[in-house]
Scaffold this motif. Sequence first.
Motif, PDB file in Angstrom:
ATOM      1  N   GLY A 199     -11.820   6.905   3.726  1.00  0.00           N
ATOM      2  CA  GLY A 199     -10.728   7.156   4.661  1.00  0.00           C
ATOM      3  C   GLY A 199      -9.648   8.087   4.132  1.00  0.00           C
ATOM      4  N   TYR A 200      -9.897   8.662   2.971  1.00  0.00           N
ATOM      5  CA  TYR A 200      -8.890   9.565   2.403  1.00  0.00           C
ATOM      6  C   TYR A 200      -8.850  10.856   3.214  1.00  0.00           C
ATOM      7  N   GLU A 254       0.818  -1.217   0.000  1.00  0.00           N
ATOM      8  CA  GLU A 254       0.000   0.000   0.000  1.00  0.00           C
ATOM      9  C   GLU A 254       0.853   1.269   0.000  1.00  0.00           C
ATOM     10  N   GLU A 255       2.005   1.221   0.651  1.00  0.00           N
ATOM     11  CA  GLU A 255       2.828   2.438   0.722  1.00  0.00           C
ATOM     12  C   GLU A 255       3.624   2.649  -0.563  1.00  0.00           C
ATOM     13  N   GLY A 285     -10.301   2.278  -0.533  1.00  0.00           N
ATOM     14  CA  GLY A 285      -9.949   2.638   0.836  1.00  0.00           C
ATOM     15  C   GLY A 285      -8.637   3.401   0.888  1.00  0.00           C
ATOM     16  N   ARG A 286      -7.694   2.891   1.678  1.00  0.00           N
ATOM     17  CA  ARG A 286      -6.444   3.599   1.882  1.00  0.00           C
ATOM     18  C   ARG A 286      -5.510   3.535   0.667  1.00  0.00           C
ATOM     19  N   ARG A 287      -5.924   2.845  -0.375  1.00  0.00           N
ATOM     20  CA  ARG A 287      -5.141   2.876  -1.625  1.00  0.00           C
ATOM     21  C   ARG A 287      -5.319   4.209  -2.361  1.00  0.00           C
TER      22      ARG A 287
END
Lengths: 290, 290
Positions: free
Chosen positions: B252-253, B182-183, B208-210
């Motif tokens: 969640g951005y 993901e990072e 999501g967090r992507r």
Amino acid sequence: MTLSLNQWTTRRWSVAEAVDGCVRHGLEAVGLWREKVAEQGLAESVKLVREAGLRVSSLCRGGFLTAGGLPGEEGRRAFAQALEDNRRAIDEAAELSAACLVMVVGGLPGVKPGEALPASGFSRDVAGARGRVAEALAELAPYAGERGVKLALEPLHPIYCPDRAVLSTLGQALDLSLDHPEEQVGVVVDTFHVWWDPRVFEDIARAGRRIASYQVCDYLHPLPQDILLGRGMMGDGVIDFRPITQAVLDAGYAGDVEVEIFNADIWAADPDEVVATMKARYEDVVLPVR
Amino acid sequence: MTLSLNQWTTRRWSVAEAVDGCVRHGLEAVGLWREKVAEQGLAESVKLVREAGLRVSSLCRGGFLTAGGLPGEEGRRAFAQALEDNRRAIDEAAELSAACLVMVVGGLPGVKPGEALPASGFSRDVAGARGRVAEALAELAPYAGERGVKLALEPLHPIYCPDRAVLSTLGQALDLSLDHPEEQVGVVVDTFHVWWDPRVFEDIARAGRRIASYQVCDYLHPLPQDILLGRGMMGDGVIDFRPITQAVLDAGYAGDVEVEIFNADIWAADPDEVVATMKARYEDVVLPVR
């Protein structure tokens, strides 16, 4: 799979001329347009295709169902009018024994095809517009079924989402069709509209016998200023046809393959030459290598 | 969520001018372009944004990875060159502490952005081109990870599939990102490119967090002749922004919201007026109603 001429490809031709042209070039099927059928007369059109022994691979087109997304009385009236017009289109398709009635479902409510956005009185609610299409289909599918007509939902390239079709992918059209019996509602696979879609092969396989029409033409690059006319003769654009044709065959489609091209140069050319080129290109780039 | 100026919106401005403009208008972040950074000098650009206390919400852009789809030596050389250029872009993003490096992955091999199809020497193999992107990403993601840079895959509207990006939907970009941590690899949600997608809300939630970047601008209708310039100020086109913004928030951005507009009229206007309008429209049509 047999080649069919969609008469908009030879736009200058009347129904009578298109029927003659198909016979002259040894084609077994023709796709007709409502405007042209109205000019020729419905009964006369039926007579012409029957006497020529042609199949009517599709009637183009019903749809434009989304105006009902406008608020209040205006929306209700537009929705009722759209339903009524589509019932007439279904009646015509039944008379012509067309294999399907192609449905271009309409864009955002209040946005007219090919025109600039109005200053007010249009809706940006694309999800709502999609809901109106589902509602309209629930009204129209049984009516079509009673008359032996199959509605063929055509997803259009996303570039046409604002003004022509809020159905933008094959998967979306297919999902919508699944609420109805297979003999009432199917989908159109048109190479111009779907070639870019990363899910297209998966969705063609999933569609299976829901594929009601397979239409081919190329995607020109760059597109002309009038994006409606960005359709080209097969081989003149960016589409790799054979894998798509193979996938449609593998899905079990055994109907006609219509060539439908909107293109100013092709409309200006001699229709007989256009049909000859179409036949050659169909063999050369559309049919899978045997 | 905080507003950021992508410097291409005020295209006349150098990095120094854009940094000054952001400070003058009370913005906390700026999206930079490599061409502009090169003109200003990388070290000088780093110094300018640090002294101004700005975040660099993105560096635009890496990508154009698909030329490797050409056959033989030409393809191998093009692929190696693309990788090398992208490593330089990653280095620059690291120096600038950019939140991400935006990746526009490239179109069909041999088709140059904005140019006509060459007579020969291009490939229609869109699936193959997508495969090259995945291969390149496998090379670049670890390199980016070692330097603390996140690659942000940008799906472009399907109209750009021939010449700019064979990544055409958010879902497709997301699926590609999932092969990497993901990072290292995320996705861009740009309203212009995704507004029409029937799966966009589902895919934003799935991302999501992507989600590495949220970019906004409107989709003009009809598009201008140069389709690259069909991006408009928010409120001037067909996009209903609030539901998309809400979905990105719900996913969640918590990063910056970049306004990136390619538009001849906006480029010709006074950049300070453009930034003022951008701030007002952001409040009026982009942010969800509280």
